[in-house]
Design a protein around this motif. Structure first.
Motif, short mmCIF file in Angstrom:
data_model
loop_
_atom_site.label_atom_id
_atom_site.label_comp_id
_atom_site.label_asym_id
_atom_site.label_seq_id
_atom_site.Cartn_x
_atom_site.Cartn_y
_atom_site.Cartn_z
N TYR A 197 5.36 -9.27 -6.01
CA TYR A 197 3.91 -9.11 -5.90
C TYR A 197 3.32 -10.24 -5.05
CZ TYR A 197 -0.97 -9.51 -7.52
OH TYR A 197 -2.33 -9.63 -7.61
N VAL A 198 2.47 -9.87 -4.08
CA VAL A 198 1.81 -10.88 -3.23
C VAL A 198 0.32 -10.61 -3.24
CG1 VAL A 198 1.66 -11.93 -0.96
CG2 VAL A 198 3.86 -11.01 -1.76
N GLU A 199 -0.44 -11.63 -3.57
CA GLU A 199 -1.90 -11.53 -3.61
C GLU A 199 -2.51 -12.43 -2.55
OE1 GLU A 199 -5.14 -13.17 -6.81
OE2 GLU A 199 -3.48 -11.96 -7.60
N ARG A 200 -3.46 -11.89 -1.81
CA ARG A 200 -4.16 -12.63 -0.75
C ARG A 200 -3.17 -13.29 0.21
NH1 ARG A 200 -9.18 -12.08 -2.50
NH2 ARG A 200 -9.59 -12.07 -4.74
N ARG A 221 -5.46 -8.62 -13.81
CA ARG A 221 -5.89 -9.62 -12.84
C ARG A 221 -5.58 -9.23 -11.39
NH1 ARG A 221 -2.39 -12.33 -10.27
NH2 ARG A 221 -3.82 -14.05 -9.86
N VAL A 222 -5.16 -7.99 -11.16
CA VAL A 222 -4.69 -7.61 -9.82
C VAL A 222 -5.86 -7.14 -8.96
CG1 VAL A 222 -3.23 -6.02 -8.55
CG2 VAL A 222 -2.43 -6.98 -10.71
N PRO A 223 -6.16 -7.82 -7.85
CA PRO A 223 -7.23 -7.36 -6.95
C PRO A 223 -6.71 -6.28 -5.99
CG PRO A 223 -6.34 -9.41 -6.13
CD PRO A 223 -5.62 -9.12 -7.42
N TYR A 224 -7.64 -5.61 -5.36
CA TYR A 224 -7.29 -4.56 -4.39
C TYR A 224 -6.47 -5.14 -3.24
CZ TYR A 224 -7.95 -0.61 -1.18
OH TYR A 224 -7.74 0.44 -0.33
N MET A 225 -6.84 -6.33 -2.77
CA MET A 225 -6.14 -6.95 -1.66
C MET A 225 -4.86 -7.63 -2.13
SD MET A 225 -7.52 -6.29 1.18
CE MET A 225 -9.06 -5.75 1.93
N SER A 226 -3.94 -6.83 -2.61
CA SER A 226 -2.64 -7.33 -3.03
C SER A 226 -1.59 -6.28 -2.67
CB SER A 226 -2.63 -7.63 -4.53
OG SER A 226 -3.09 -6.52 -5.28
N LEU A 254 -3.51 -1.77 -4.49
CA LEU A 254 -3.16 -1.97 -5.89
C LEU A 254 -4.43 -1.99 -6.76
CD1 LEU A 254 -0.21 -4.48 -5.59
CD2 LEU A 254 -0.18 -2.00 -5.59
N GLY A 255 -4.82 -3.15 -7.26
CA GLY A 255 -6.01 -3.18 -8.11
C GLY A 255 -5.82 -2.33 -9.37
N ARG A 256 -6.70 -1.34 -9.55
CA ARG A 256 -6.67 -0.50 -10.75
C ARG A 256 -5.39 0.33 -10.85
NH1 ARG A 256 -9.72 3.40 -10.51
NH2 ARG A 256 -10.17 3.33 -8.29
N THR A 257 -4.66 0.48 -9.76
CA THR A 257 -3.45 1.31 -9.78
C THR A 257 -2.21 0.56 -10.22
OG1 THR A 257 -2.74 0.82 -7.49
CG2 THR A 257 -4.43 2.53 -7.78
N PHE A 258 -2.31 -0.74 -10.49
CA PHE A 258 -1.10 -1.54 -10.63
C PHE A 258 -0.23 -1.10 -11.81
CE2 PHE A 258 1.39 -5.23 -12.03
CZ PHE A 258 2.12 -5.45 -10.87
N LEU A 277 3.78 2.74 1.27
CA LEU A 277 3.24 3.68 0.30
C LEU A 277 1.90 3.21 -0.25
CD1 LEU A 277 6.57 4.14 -1.67
CD2 LEU A 277 5.49 5.89 -0.25
N PRO A 278 0.96 4.12 -0.47
CA PRO A 278 -0.28 3.75 -1.15
C PRO A 278 -0.07 3.78 -2.66
CG PRO A 278 -0.40 6.04 -0.45
CD PRO A 278 0.93 5.51 0.04
N GLY A 279 -0.57 2.77 -3.34
CA GLY A 279 -0.44 2.72 -4.79
C GLY A 279 -1.22 3.80 -5.50
N THR A 280 -2.06 4.51 -4.78
CA THR A 280 -2.87 5.58 -5.37
C THR A 280 -2.08 6.86 -5.61
OG1 THR A 280 -3.60 6.04 -3.10
CG2 THR A 280 -5.07 4.74 -4.48
N LEU A 281 -0.82 6.93 -5.12
CA LEU A 281 0.01 8.09 -5.44
C LEU A 281 0.25 8.16 -6.93
CD1 LEU A 281 2.79 7.93 -2.67
CD2 LEU A 281 1.00 9.66 -2.88
N GLY A 282 0.45 9.38 -7.45
CA GLY A 282 0.81 9.52 -8.85
C GLY A 282 2.16 8.89 -9.14
N VAL A 283 2.38 8.52 -10.38
CA VAL A 283 3.61 7.82 -10.76
C VAL A 283 4.87 8.62 -10.40
CG1 VAL A 283 4.96 6.93 -12.70
CG2 VAL A 283 2.53 6.40 -12.52
N PRO A 284 4.96 9.91 -10.73
CA PRO A 284 6.21 10.63 -10.39
C PRO A 284 6.50 10.65 -8.90
CG PRO A 284 4.90 11.88 -11.98
CD PRO A 284 4.04 10.77 -11.49
#
Length: 519
Positions: free
Chosen positions: A208-211, A229-234, A186-190, A162-169
């Protein structure tokens, strides 16, 4: 390098971060390339190039395909996606300048080139014109799963990416409807992703896994991550059901339920809940009744055919039980057992649950259960009505069901064709409008044609016919024709077919209606 023919175009996956995860084929192509291209973000160094840096030969032509924008904010007249479309067109022009001269062009891609990768968009544009090969790479999803070091999915588990850019519902619903999940982007969507995990009831097992596999790899419970602190590449990994502590118990309970046995709720089981059979209407949310919405907002479980369960918003405390289209009695028994254990349950059905829906299936299942154990008769049952597909279709064209009418399920799975034929002939002969549910499927391609021929023989070819497709949903359409001209091949299970009475009229401006009076 050859200037006599078209060059070769390669999309090469360099893996998720660790240079040692680059495949041998990828390494060879990088060393042999005439041109190496890679994407990079605004003000950032290319991650793909960084992974493959030690393999890039001296003197090779390098092309930095730098994004003009990396968020949804832009003043481009076509918006974010318009800006990206122009960018990919520009990328292709730069790459084609070398391909047209016979050069070998390698585009580096983090992870796998065709898995949420930027390479896909240049591939779509250039692969029809140049010899193209995609070299797969180890995905960041695989690296993240390895970092979590827990089985992702087992046996018949379903994995959803799933892409984190989906709406919450929507994200919460999809998380609740799958056994295992991986959430990218993730990033701004976390913050929204974590809320969706909580609503779906899986936050406690989300990791959660980063890098992943790279320098500075971080592995944490998703509930403990600081949002800022969540980067896009997570990535968030939600392991499958079999790793939950209660997996064996749940599987055993479900096996006993579907086998017709009772579930032992223990001596401290709470009082009985209620089984609510809820009609969702034929499609759009605006046709869901306020009563149905209230029930769905309060029950502990929702049970039903998977596409109908998918229409119910996920929320905290709701457990979903989606299943196939041919296990109605099993669904009824499951709902009864859950209610006997003290939970409120909604069995959902499209349209009105009492019209060829789950209400009758529940009562059939209840009758069988009561025959085995009289206590099932004490489980409270409520039927919550919904808008029927037939009446929604009638409203779409006007009032074709404005007079006496009958609703007929054209499937012969539960009744023989001979019974159907007798009923259809009688209804048409007595001049009653007929709405046909389940008119034609891949397993029953000939039933509708046989019904049409039967009715033409009984009342002639001139009766008005309405074919309503996907009423209230995207790609809604309606066709007004006659029995004699009905195109059977154009009808499928997404349609409802209405055969008018002899008095059914079509107005000059396209409305179809049947008078209430006779004669």
């Amino acid at each position: 390098m050859s200037d006599t023919g078209p060059g070769h175009f390669y999309g090469v996956g360099v893996g998720p971060g660790d240079p040692e995860l680059i495949t041998l084929k990828a390494a060879r192509l990088i060393r042999e390339a005439d041109v190496i291209a890679y994407h990079s973000g605004v003000g950032k160094q290319s991650m793909a190039r960084g992974i493959a840096a030690d393999l890039i030969p001296d003197g090779v032509v390098e092309i930095d395909l730098r994004y003009p924008v990396t968020t949804g904010t832009t003043d481009h007249p076509g918006g974010y996606y318009g800006a990206l479309a122009d960018f990919y067109d520009e990328c292709c022009e730069r790459l084609e300048a070398h391909l047209s001269r016979g050069r070998t062009v390698v585009v580096l891609a983090v992870g796998d080139p065709l898995f949420f990768g930027s390479f896909m968009y240049v591939h779509d544009r250039l692969s029809p014109r140049y010899p193209t090969e995609v070299v797969p790479g180890i995905t960041s999803m695989s690296a993240a799963t390895a970092a979590v070091a827990t089985g992702l999915c087992r046996h018949e588990d379903t994995l959803t990416v799933l892409p984190g850019t989906l709406g919450v519902p929507e994200l919460a619903r999809r998380l609740a409807d799958t056994d295992a999940a991986v959430i990218m982007k993730l990033g701004r969507t976390f913050a929204g992703v974590r809320e969706a995990l909580r609503q779906a009831g899986v936050l406690d097992r989300a990791v959660y896994v980063e890098r992943a596999s790279g320098a500075g790899e971080v592995v944490l419970p998703a509930a403990e991550v600081e949002e800022g602190r969540v980067p896009y590449m997570s990535i968030v990994v939600v392991p499958g059901a079999d790793v939950r502590d209660d997996a064996a118990g749940r599987a055993a309970d479900f096996a006993r339920i579907t086998a017709g046995d009772e579930v032992d709720e223990g001596s401290d089981a709470p009082g009985q809940g209620t089984v609510h059979v809820v009609g969702l209407g034929p499609g759009p949310d605006r046709w869901l009744t306020p009563e149905a919405s209230q029930v769905l907002a309060s029950v502990d479980h929702v049970v039903g055919y998977a596409p109908y369960v998918a229409r119910v918003p996920q929320r905290e405390g709701l457990t979903r039980h989606a299943s196939g289209n041919t296990v109605e009695l099993d669904r009824g028994r499951l709902a009864l057992d859950l209610a006997r254990g003290g939970d409120d349950v909604a069995i959902v059905s499209g349209g009105d649950a009492g019209v060829f829906g789950m209400a009758t299936a529940l009562f059939e299942s209840r009758e069988s259960a009561v025959a085995q154990d009289r206590s099932y008769a004490d489980v409270p049952v409520r039927i919550v009505p919904g808008v029927t597909a037939a009446h929604a279709a009638s409203a779409l064209v006007g009032a074709v069901l404005g007079g006496d009418h009958a609703l007929v399920n054209l499937s012969d799975n539960l009744k023989p064709w001979e019974v159907l034929a007798d009923r259809l002939t009688a209804l048409a002969t007595y001049d009653i409008t007929i709405a046909l549910y389940n008119p034609r499927s891949a397993s029953r391609p000939d039933t509708l044609g046989a019904a049409r021929d039967l009715l033409v023989g009984a009342v002639g070819p001139g009766r008005v016919v309405v074919v309503a497709r996907r009423v209230g949903r995207e790609q809604e359409s309606v066709t007004v024709t006659t029995l004699g001209d009905l195109d059977v091949a154009s009808v499928d299970m997404g349609c409802l077919v209405v055969i008018g009475a002899s008095s059914t009229r079509v107005t000059d401006d396209g409305w179809v209606w049947t008078p209430r009076s006779v004669g």
